[in-house]
Write a protein that holds these residues in place. Sequence first.
Motif, PDB file in Angstrom:
ATOM      1  N   UNK A  94       0.828  -1.201   0.000  1.00  0.00           N
ATOM      2  CA  UNK A  94       0.000   0.000   0.000  1.00  0.00           C
ATOM      3  C   UNK A  94       0.871   1.264   0.000  1.00  0.00           C
ATOM      4  N   UNK A  95       0.415   2.268  -0.771  1.00  0.00           N
ATOM      5  CA  UNK A  95       1.143   3.532  -0.847  1.00  0.00           C
ATOM      6  C   UNK A  95       0.291   4.667  -0.284  1.00  0.00           C
ATOM      7  N   UNK A 100       3.012   9.930  -4.315  1.00  0.00           N
ATOM      8  CA  UNK A 100       3.227  11.304  -4.764  1.00  0.00           C
ATOM      9  C   UNK A 100       2.830  12.286  -3.665  1.00  0.00           C
ATOM     10  N   UNK A 101       3.146  13.578  -3.895  1.00  0.00           N
ATOM     11  CA  UNK A 101       2.720  14.613  -2.964  1.00  0.00           C
ATOM     12  C   UNK A 101       1.189  14.645  -2.902  1.00  0.00           C
ATOM     13  N   UNK A 102       0.666  14.793  -1.681  1.00  0.00           N
ATOM     14  CA  UNK A 102      -0.780  14.845  -1.511  1.00  0.00           C
ATOM     15  C   UNK A 102      -1.137  15.241  -0.096  1.00  0.00           C
ATOM     16  N   UNK A 103      -2.443  15.376   0.163  1.00  0.00           N
ATOM     17  CA  UNK A 103      -2.910  15.805   1.479  1.00  0.00           C
ATOM     18  C   UNK A 103      -2.973  14.619   2.439  1.00  0.00           C
ATOM     19  N   UNK A 104      -2.795  14.920   3.703  1.00  0.00           N
ATOM     20  CA  UNK A 104      -2.800  13.902   4.745  1.00  0.00           C
ATOM     21  C   UNK A 104      -3.204  14.591   6.042  1.00  0.00           C
ATOM     22  N   UNK A 118       4.930  10.922   1.583  1.00  0.00           N
ATOM     23  CA  UNK A 118       4.997   9.965   2.686  1.00  0.00           C
ATOM     24  C   UNK A 118       4.787   8.548   2.184  1.00  0.00           C
ATOM     25  N   UNK A 119       5.071   7.573   3.063  1.00  0.00           N
ATOM     26  CA  UNK A 119       4.864   6.163   2.715  1.00  0.00           C
ATOM     27  C   UNK A 119       4.692   5.326   3.974  1.00  0.00           C
ATOM     28  N   UNK A 140       7.047  10.556   7.040  1.00  0.00           N
ATOM     29  CA  UNK A 140       6.909  11.755   6.217  1.00  0.00           C
ATOM     30  C   UNK A 140       8.300  12.210   5.787  1.00  0.00           C
ATOM     31  N   UNK A 141       8.563  12.124   4.486  1.00  0.00           N
ATOM     32  CA  UNK A 141       9.857  12.527   3.959  1.00  0.00           C
ATOM     33  C   UNK A 141       9.957  14.042   3.779  1.00  0.00           C
TER      34      UNK A 141
END
Length: 572
Positions: A94-95, A100-104, A118-119, A140-141
Amino acid sequence: MGAWVASVVNAKVPFTMTWSDDSYGPDGPWHAVKVSIGSPEQQVSLYPGGAWQSYILLSSICSNTTVSSYCYANKAGLFNESSSTTYDDTSIELTVNNGEWGSLNFGRATEIPVYCLAKYAMDSVDVLGVVAKNVSLIVVEQGYQVYPDGTNYPLELGVLSLGAPDLNQVFNSNEGASVNATFVDSFLYTYGGGQATPSYSYGMHIGSPTFGIDGSLLLGGYDKSRVLGNVSSQPYSGSTFPIVLRDVSLGVASGGSIWSSSNNLTGLLAAGNSSISPSGITVYSSPQDPYIYLPQSTCDAIAAQLPVTYQKDLGLYFWNISSEAYSKLVTSPSFLAFTFAKDNSNLYNLTIKVPFTLLNLTLTVPLVPESTQYFPCMGTDGTYALGRAFYQAAFVGVNWGSGTGNWFLAQAPGPNLQTTSTTVIEPDDTTITGSDNSWENSWSGHWTELATTPSSTSTTSNAATTAASTASVKSSGLSTGAKAGIGAGCGVAGLAAVFFALWYCTRRRSFNQVNSTADGTNDLPGLAQARSWGGHDLSRPTNPSMISTTSSVPKSPVELDTYRHVGPFEMS
């Protein structure tokens, strides 16, 4: 499976988490717990209260200087995944946002989203020597948070998960077989050995660094001294903790009030908003988030009673610290009250009081260029949530059970904390009990009562006292000698009055004869010209004893507000 169940049944001691000695956040200050991640261990501080995976900031987050040239996240500690031999970010298929960049969102609130790269990953987490393996993480990178005006601000802390409805989080594996990740508290419950907890549960009071209210977090139990009075117990939903908020109001625990009347101090939840049901709104417990997230109309209705100014860029209210009302409010027993549907019932309520002392929080860089006091109500059209600002004064807990269970909400104490009372939450418990400690006493010595405005009650009391004193004087007897003296005095006075009357009549006739004109009228021009001298009408006979040598020109009406502040405070 049977082996660890036996160890759980025999375990009786909840596990106490360790809090950091430092405080954190550009909008607090806030407490955070300490954990160590990876092999070798790297210590980080995290805000507690999440569900499912923990959110961990990687050291690479400091490499991006676009948002800020200074890395504020360094204070709490960052995790360098390349230095850990037990770190695994490849097994889980699961990713996050398709890689890619996105909201969290770290919590339930949606008003200040996090945008990040993030991953999913797993690694070991050490809490006081107990090492939980394969703990579920989102690392979170790169990332930042976005405030209402669109400005990006750097992230500072991650979030520690406190479990989920399941003991494990199951992922599909890139190698075909499923992967079972775990959580710190589920690991302690199932495999904790000598440190195994009595149940899959926790109890927490975040407290306040400003007032020396230490944080309290127990796994498998709770500190009963942090639970005052009644407890509301209601089912959790998925991994969320919903409850019906029926009203928001203002009040004072003791003494006077800054509010000149009781009008508009209740019914603030639905004030000015007909779309809010009379039965209330559903809010979610979210100690991962900083603020109290309510309808904008509710925040505005509360703010209308406070010396605050709305700051639209951040979506928060700044205290007018030069206002006299401000200094009185944040140092007195004034509070903001939240009334909930107790036990998910239509019949009973539970009210949590949050002193304004705790709602006088501080914004610092990078949110503002210099320290600024603010009121933490944030209006939202999204999810209504109770964040850390609320849990300074409230207790939250849950018994996850086996997929179904209840979560708990109660009033928490102030700075005068009682002796810790560690209490077990049993696996089948659907509620917990609070202490009979006084909330008011827990704040004694930390606030100053305001003077009370004289009321009708005190006026009536004073009048009654005066009447009683008068009655006492009337009922007192006189001695015989006193009565005889009074009688003699009255006789002498009577004779004097008779002689004065005879003298006055003789004098009057003589006066009229001297001052009469030919037509029989009195010519008194001097008297007529002095009709208002000394404030008396001298065209009429005046008692000489009433004429004063001091001018009695009428004075201007007294401005009552010069002596008693009765007007509304400036709320600009």
